[in-house]
Design a protein around this motif. Structure first.
Motif, PDB file in Angstrom:
ATOM      1  N   ASN A  29     -11.173 -11.856  26.134  1.00 44.16           N
ATOM      2  CA  ASN A  29     -11.632 -12.730  25.056  1.00 44.16           C
ATOM      3  C   ASN A  29     -12.549 -11.930  24.134  1.00 44.16           C
ATOM      4  O   ASN A  29     -13.675 -11.599  24.499  1.00 44.16           O
ATOM      5  N   PHE A  31     -13.976 -12.842  21.444  1.00 51.08           N
ATOM      6  CA  PHE A  31     -15.125 -13.584  20.919  1.00 51.08           C
ATOM      7  C   PHE A  31     -16.321 -13.456  21.865  1.00 51.08           C
ATOM      8  O   PHE A  31     -17.448 -13.257  21.434  1.00 51.08           O
ATOM      9  N   THR A  32     -16.052 -13.592  23.150  1.00 55.25           N
ATOM     10  CA  THR A  32     -17.149 -13.645  24.121  1.00 55.25           C
ATOM     11  C   THR A  32     -17.307 -12.366  24.934  1.00 55.25           C
ATOM     12  O   THR A  32     -18.296 -12.212  25.645  1.00 55.25           O
ATOM     13  N   GLU A  34     -15.607 -11.690  27.479  1.00 55.36           N
ATOM     14  CA  GLU A  34     -15.249 -11.990  28.867  1.00 55.36           C
ATOM     15  C   GLU A  34     -13.794 -11.600  29.172  1.00 55.36           C
ATOM     16  O   GLU A  34     -12.956 -11.561  28.279  1.00 55.36           O
ATOM     17  N   PRO A 267     -27.791  -2.160  18.439  1.00 51.45           N
ATOM     18  CA  PRO A 267     -27.288  -3.141  19.412  1.00 51.45           C
ATOM     19  C   PRO A 267     -26.159  -4.021  18.875  1.00 51.45           C
ATOM     20  O   PRO A 267     -25.391  -4.564  19.655  1.00 51.45           O
ATOM     21  N   TYR A 268     -26.087  -4.156  17.543  1.00 51.13           N
ATOM     22  CA  TYR A 268     -25.060  -5.044  16.977  1.00 51.13           C
ATOM     23  C   TYR A 268     -23.886  -4.232  16.466  1.00 51.13           C
ATOM     24  O   TYR A 268     -24.065  -3.306  15.672  1.00 51.13           O
ATOM     25  N   ASP A 270     -20.903  -5.823  15.225  1.00 48.71           N
ATOM     26  CA  ASP A 270     -19.932  -6.676  14.545  1.00 48.71           C
ATOM     27  C   ASP A 270     -19.594  -6.179  13.147  1.00 48.71           C
ATOM     28  O   ASP A 270     -18.651  -6.678  12.527  1.00 48.71           O
ATOM     29  N   GLU A 303     -18.255   1.210  25.183  1.00 52.43           N
ATOM     30  CA  GLU A 303     -17.782   0.245  26.170  1.00 52.43           C
ATOM     31  C   GLU A 303     -16.393  -0.267  25.756  1.00 52.43           C
ATOM     32  O   GLU A 303     -16.203  -0.695  24.610  1.00 52.43           O
ATOM     33  N   VAL A 305     -14.380  -2.986  26.127  1.00 51.70           N
ATOM     34  CA  VAL A 305     -14.165  -4.292  25.487  1.00 51.70           C
ATOM     35  C   VAL A 305     -14.808  -4.307  24.099  1.00 51.70           C
ATOM     36  O   VAL A 305     -14.270  -4.875  23.148  1.00 51.70           O
ATOM     37  N   ASP A 306     -15.942  -3.638  23.986  1.00 45.80           N
ATOM     38  CA  ASP A 306     -16.623  -3.563  22.693  1.00 45.80           C
ATOM     39  C   ASP A 306     -15.757  -2.820  21.674  1.00 45.80           C
ATOM     40  O   ASP A 306     -15.636  -3.242  20.520  1.00 45.80           O
ATOM     41  N   ARG A 309     -12.910  -4.949  20.616  1.00 48.23           N
ATOM     42  CA  ARG A 309     -13.387  -5.948  19.643  1.00 48.23           C
ATOM     43  C   ARG A 309     -13.457  -5.330  18.244  1.00 48.23           C
ATOM     44  O   ARG A 309     -13.062  -5.934  17.250  1.00 48.23           O
ATOM     45  N   LEU A 313     -10.956  -8.012  16.252  1.00 47.05           N
ATOM     46  CA  LEU A 313     -11.698  -9.081  15.574  1.00 47.05           C
ATOM     47  C   LEU A 313     -12.595  -8.573  14.452  1.00 47.05           C
ATOM     48  O   LEU A 313     -12.619  -9.149  13.353  1.00 47.05           O
ATOM     49  N   ASN A 314     -13.348  -7.498  14.719  1.00 47.27           N
ATOM     50  CA  ASN A 314     -14.279  -7.010  13.688  1.00 47.27           C
ATOM     51  C   ASN A 314     -13.542  -6.569  12.428  1.00 47.27           C
ATOM     52  O   ASN A 314     -13.999  -6.825  11.311  1.00 47.27           O
TER      53      ASN A 314
ATOM     54  N   PHE B  31     -29.045  -6.450  10.129  1.00 51.19           N
ATOM     55  CA  PHE B  31     -27.774  -5.787  10.444  1.00 51.19           C
ATOM     56  C   PHE B  31     -27.879  -5.012  11.754  1.00 51.19           C
ATOM     57  O   PHE B  31     -26.988  -5.054  12.579  1.00 51.19           O
ATOM     58  N   THR B  32     -28.991  -4.296  11.900  1.00 51.85           N
ATOM     59  CA  THR B  32     -29.114  -3.389  13.047  1.00 51.85           C
ATOM     60  C   THR B  32     -30.049  -3.900  14.140  1.00 51.85           C
ATOM     61  O   THR B  32     -30.079  -3.338  15.230  1.00 51.85           O
ATOM     62  N   LEU B 239     -17.102 -21.156  22.081  1.00 52.88           N
ATOM     63  CA  LEU B 239     -17.109 -19.748  21.653  1.00 52.88           C
ATOM     64  C   LEU B 239     -15.820 -19.057  22.095  1.00 52.88           C
ATOM     65  O   LEU B 239     -15.238 -18.266  21.358  1.00 52.88           O
ATOM     66  N   ILE B 266     -23.182 -15.256  26.973  1.00 51.60           N
ATOM     67  CA  ILE B 266     -22.245 -14.498  26.143  1.00 51.60           C
ATOM     68  C   ILE B 266     -22.976 -13.326  25.484  1.00 51.60           C
ATOM     69  O   ILE B 266     -24.030 -13.526  24.886  1.00 51.60           O
ATOM     70  N   PRO B 267     -22.419 -12.101  25.567  1.00 50.99           N
ATOM     71  CA  PRO B 267     -23.136 -10.966  24.969  1.00 50.99           C
ATOM     72  C   PRO B 267     -23.067 -10.925  23.443  1.00 50.99           C
ATOM     73  O   PRO B 267     -23.920 -10.302  22.820  1.00 50.99           O
ATOM     74  N   TYR B 268     -22.048 -11.542  22.853  1.00 46.30           N
ATOM     75  CA  TYR B 268     -21.887 -11.488  21.394  1.00 46.30           C
ATOM     76  C   TYR B 268     -22.393 -12.770  20.753  1.00 46.30           C
ATOM     77  O   TYR B 268     -21.976 -13.864  21.133  1.00 46.30           O
ATOM     78  N   ASP B 270     -22.591 -13.121  17.198  1.00 51.02           N
ATOM     79  CA  ASP B 270     -22.334 -13.130  15.755  1.00 51.02           C
ATOM     80  C   ASP B 270     -21.596 -14.379  15.288  1.00 51.02           C
ATOM     81  O   ASP B 270     -21.483 -14.610  14.083  1.00 51.02           O
ATOM     82  N   ARG B 309     -31.459 -13.372  13.270  1.00 52.77           N
ATOM     83  CA  ARG B 309     -30.121 -12.981  12.786  1.00 52.77           C
ATOM     84  C   ARG B 309     -29.206 -14.207  12.701  1.00 52.77           C
ATOM     85  O   ARG B 309     -28.463 -14.395  11.746  1.00 52.77           O
ATOM     86  N   ARG B 317     -22.490 -15.309   6.952  1.00 54.78           N
ATOM     87  CA  ARG B 317     -21.139 -14.792   7.224  1.00 54.78           C
ATOM     88  C   ARG B 317     -20.182 -15.926   7.579  1.00 54.78           C
ATOM     89  O   ARG B 317     -19.004 -15.879   7.251  1.00 54.78           O
TER      90      ARG B 317
END
Lengths: 586, 586
Positions: A29, A31-32, A34, A267-268, A270, A303, A305-306, A309, A313-314, B31-32, B239, B266-268, B270, B309, B317
């Motif tokens: 997933n 979005f999450t 997971e 850390p972000y 997206d 990572e 899954v990151d 993403r 999605l991004n 953003f960061t 989500l 959930i880690p995300y 955004d 954020r 967004r």
């Protein structure tokens, strides 16, 4: 896409059967973040529902696929790519990248636009429409790249950009390569950007090494993204300014260790997506497309899954594609089944719910139709070998010539150095200098422009090499010892309608036919890569091993801060001005 | 907004002086997620540049503000709010929320639309345009909320939605409250959604307790968000389906402990933003607006920068606002200076580079103009007290009546119970039953509909209470012991053009005038909150302390699965059907 929401709702509610269910999967997933067991129901090319463990379908789907416990992830989205760089036309590009899990690309048809103008963009759109791959186009913003220093086949101003933006599947203005112009208030760039903003288009950026006030000015002007970062610091600074970062690993550039280090500072993620920019057919065939960048990012410690993403999605969000980039209710059923989350080749790929690739083989239904490409190599005005000579007026036996001299082992970084060269019968003669070769750049777009110059240490031992792929105007570039070999090569390029060619001992010994605008092959990725390999071997029979294979293709690149040759003359790219071939004579 | 990109670029490059520099700040980069010292340069209402330590301005700005080491964060964005719930008109709402750091709101003018239709929406837009707050409007999708069970002042179909979507500052279709209709294929909802999608509008969702196949169907239909979650599981499931989650803490609902627990799963984050939905003037005055939700989220363990954020960039967004939600080059200079990252009141607030609030005081330049509100309380057809009697045909001395009976301590959850009540001179008489009161709902939109019913344990000891604020049709609701008191109250509501009112011993003892559609005060937040407090005291002199202050306002809410009263009759909200006041007689 013709989405029938009524049927989609009914399918989600279990009132009508779905077309496809994929069961026995580990669902990723995006979005999450997971991963959990699930079943995906598809109807009319869209995902109706993702059922979690314990949720049963009310009605069995027409087709049920056993995922065999593999991971199901969305199809990859390439946020910046030049299809022409693969030397494949869009429909063949589609067949090449889909087996690697790519299902949507945002393309900049900058190369063909420089040759064929708006007709080139239309060709890319029309040909792409025959393919299964979702191919979105951005209007090339810098045609020509540097007006005044070279003559390309077209010139785009705000009107042409506006016309392109109104076409179906056009989603933005492509990389604003003239970042210097943007920051310095170039009226042309300003109008192009305003046209884009007026039409609500996404403005793609391109800001290599841009920082400080220039980066702020570029961002404030409207450039939303960048794919040129090479260091962790660049990534960080651009993210701080709110730019979308397109992590790139192309056939030409790969700084993923630095990029990954930059990503880890923040850390972000997206605002981070993935792109390939330029990938050659051979690399597509052997190591893949977006999956290759994904693999590289994961190998550099990001990572999995990151990264997935980012690659799905991004990228879709960056463009505002609300139906792409995820496997979720209402989203297009673009997805892939993978054994591992490492960027390796998928077991199976679907686009709009149809299986389009299985274990690396393209299985979509589209078939290539023969295409009658117009010949774009308009160089018949070069009558013969004598036109490729570097001629000197007057009776002198010697001439001072601005020779192009590489400043390192390669031949990309170079300066001009005045050397005295012998003249025989009014022609500069290189017979006594093994280290020299002629370079001729010939306009192929209808103007009778040509420049003959001399290059030191290009690495040509004999014969000639040449191409119609020559950034950004794609004029003909030929490097040769003897004018006759150069002319033989030119005639072969004309015959093929463009391509790459090697002449040795008066014979064509290697070639790649690129009849589509002199940039793209008519063949498949396998065929193009095969031809290219033959060409490569022929190339290295006449050139030293140190000579980069694509040396000719960047001989005219005026964006480089080096000495380059265009159809209009010898150019100091750093100063953006002409320098004479014969210093003191003009 | 009239963005002059040329000047913005020049300002970023330091070629022309800026209007404003804010120095000596801890800059929170949304953003960061980083916090570092910086200086922010503003020109023409936009951020030109954020200079980091060591970067000097080439030219001093016209105004230089010392941030005194405080944090600079973007202005807050409310992703879902009904301005009418504050009982303030948009310009006064603006003055009330800006000092708390809110700079943009996405509003659903659902309440006024039920009274005045499209004219109501136009009023909200026009009045908002006088204010400094950026007020975006979504087209109300459920006017009336439940057709057939009540008569409101307007009915919106696809045509009205389309007309509203074409207006300036309208950015989407507001909460699709009829989620049951959406999932069951309601043609009306389907057409409204299609109209929104056709116009590229954002479709806002509203799916309380929605899960499983219904949630998938709702998402697949196009609903992009939800603000109704009350549990961690709901947040997680929504989500997973790709919905934007609007974390809400309103005057009516606050489940932030659960919501925060869901977010932490959930880690995300955004896809998570912040909204207030309904906030009363008193709450606005005492505890704030979006900052209050931010505070609440942080108190429940969420990370401050992450919550900021959500309240800024993520919300922008979600709507595709490319110039809002961050303090970065090219973004609108909407920002606030705060002492701590905890949701407390900002030291200073800017919108478009202008200071609009200082230490809780609104200092913007806009001033209220007197407004001539049309009187929307069209109830003069009620001739007198006799029209508020519950009359029985025939000579009986007793009648069986479906009495509304609360099933718990409050009076929201309730069922119908048949009770025998005495009849005198053809009227039901409550003199012998202290626990009973009449409820009368009177159409105020031009139809001669009214319903008189009997309510047990409402808590009214004497006199009458009543209102023109009555979700969702906003007809007049009056609760009374004696018809004369009810009629006195009705006449006062008519005189005020709507509002809240208490009658005790034949006299009006408390009232709030709401002349704007019978929903909103003409006064400031302080004035409205003050009037409301007076009303509250009068209310509790005639009602028991257990009676919720807003009991009348939800007496007609047909969306509740309870017994409610509308102008058309007694309604079983659970079954969505009428039940007779006199069982067996109709």
């Amino acid at each position: 896409m013709g989405k029938n929401r009524k049927r989609l709702i009914q399918a989600a509610m279990g009132e009508i059967p779905c077309d496809l269910t994929i069961r026995n999967i580990q669902y990723v997933n995006v979005f999450t973040g997971e991963i959990y067991p699930a079943q995906v129901d598809v109807i009319d090319g869209y995902v109706a529902r993702v059922r979690e463990a314990g949720e049963e379908a009310e009605q069995p789907a027409a087709e049920i696929v056993d995922g065999e416990g593999n991971y199901l992830i969305p199809g990859f989205v390439d946020t910046h790519v030049h299809v022409e760089s693969s030397m494949l036309i869009p429909e063949n590009f589609s067949r090449a990248v889909i087996p690697w899990g790519t299902t949507a690309v945002c393309t900049d048809p900058h190369e063909i636009a420089n040759v064929l103008g708006i007709d080139g963009v239309k060709f890319m759109l029309e040909n792409a429409s025959r393919s299964a791959l979702r191919q979105y186009v951005l209007a090339p913003s810098c045609v020509p790249a540097v007006p005044g220093l070279e003559c390309s086949g077209a010139e785009f101003g705000e009107e042409e950009i506006g016309e392109i933006l109104d076409m179906d599947h056009v989603v933005g203005v492509a990389e604003l390569m003239d970042y210097v112009g943007v920051c310095r208030g170039s009226e042309r760039m300003y109008r192009i950007m305003e046209k884009g903003l007026e039409k609500g288009a996404y403005l793609q950026g391109h800001g290599p090494l841009l920082g400080g006030r220039e980066l702020s000015a570029y961002r404030a002007a409207g450039a939303e993204s960048d794919h040129e970062s090479e260091t962790a610091e660049e990534i960080q600074e651009k993210l701080r300014r709110g730019m979308h970062i397109n992590l790139r690993a192309s056939s030409l550039a790969n700084h993923m260790d630095q990029l990954a280090a930059g990503v880890r500072r923040i850390p972000y993620h997206d605002f981070i997506s993935i792109c390939t920019d330029d990938v050659h057919a051979g690399d597509l065939l052997s190591s893949g497309h977006i999956n290759r960048v994904v693999r590289c990012a994961i190998e550099n410690g990001l990572e999995p899954v990151d990264v997935i993403r980012m690659a799905t999605l991004n990228g879709a969000r960056e463009y505002g594609f609300k139906e792409l980039g995820a496997v979720a209710p209402g989203y297009a059923a673009d997805m892939q089944l993978v054994r591992a989350l490492d960027g390796s080749q998928p077991e199976r790929v679907w686009i709009a719910g149809k299986t389009v690739a299985v274990k690396g083989q393209y299985v979509g239904e589209d078939e290539g139709q023969p295409i009658d490409f117009p010949n774009t190599v308009k160089t018949s005005w070069i009558a013969g070998a004598e036109d490729l000579a570097l001629t000197v007026d007057g009776p002198e036996r010697e001439a001072a010539v601005n020779v192009i001299v590489p400043v390192d082992g390669g031949n990309i970084f170079r300066r001009a150095e005045v050397q005295k060269l012998p003249v025989r019968d009014g022609r500069v003669c290189l017979d006594s200098r093994e280290d020299l070769a002629f370079v001729c750049v010939i306009n192929r777009h209808g103007r009778r422009n040509k420049t003959v110059a001399v290059f030191q240490n290009f690495g040509l031992k004999k014969g000639a090499v040449g191409t119609t792929v020559s950034h950004d105007s794609h004029n003909v570039v030929i490097v040769y010892k003897k004018e006759e070999d150069g002319c033989r090569l030119l005639r072969e390029l004309e015959r093929m309608g463009g391509g790459l060619c090697v002449v040795e001992d008066g014979q064509v010994t290697g070639k790649v036919a690129l009849p589509a605008a002199g940039l793209m092959s008519a063949g498949s990725c396998q065929e193009a890569a095969g031809e290219f390999e033959t060409y490569r071997r022929a190339f290295y029979r006449v050139c030293r091993p140190e000579t980069p294979l694509l040396s000719c293709a960047i001989m005219s690149l005026t964006a480089l801060p080096e000495i380059v040759v265009t159809d209009c003359g010898l150019v100091d790219g750093g100063r953006q001005e002409f320098i004479p071939v014969f210093p003191g004579r003009e």
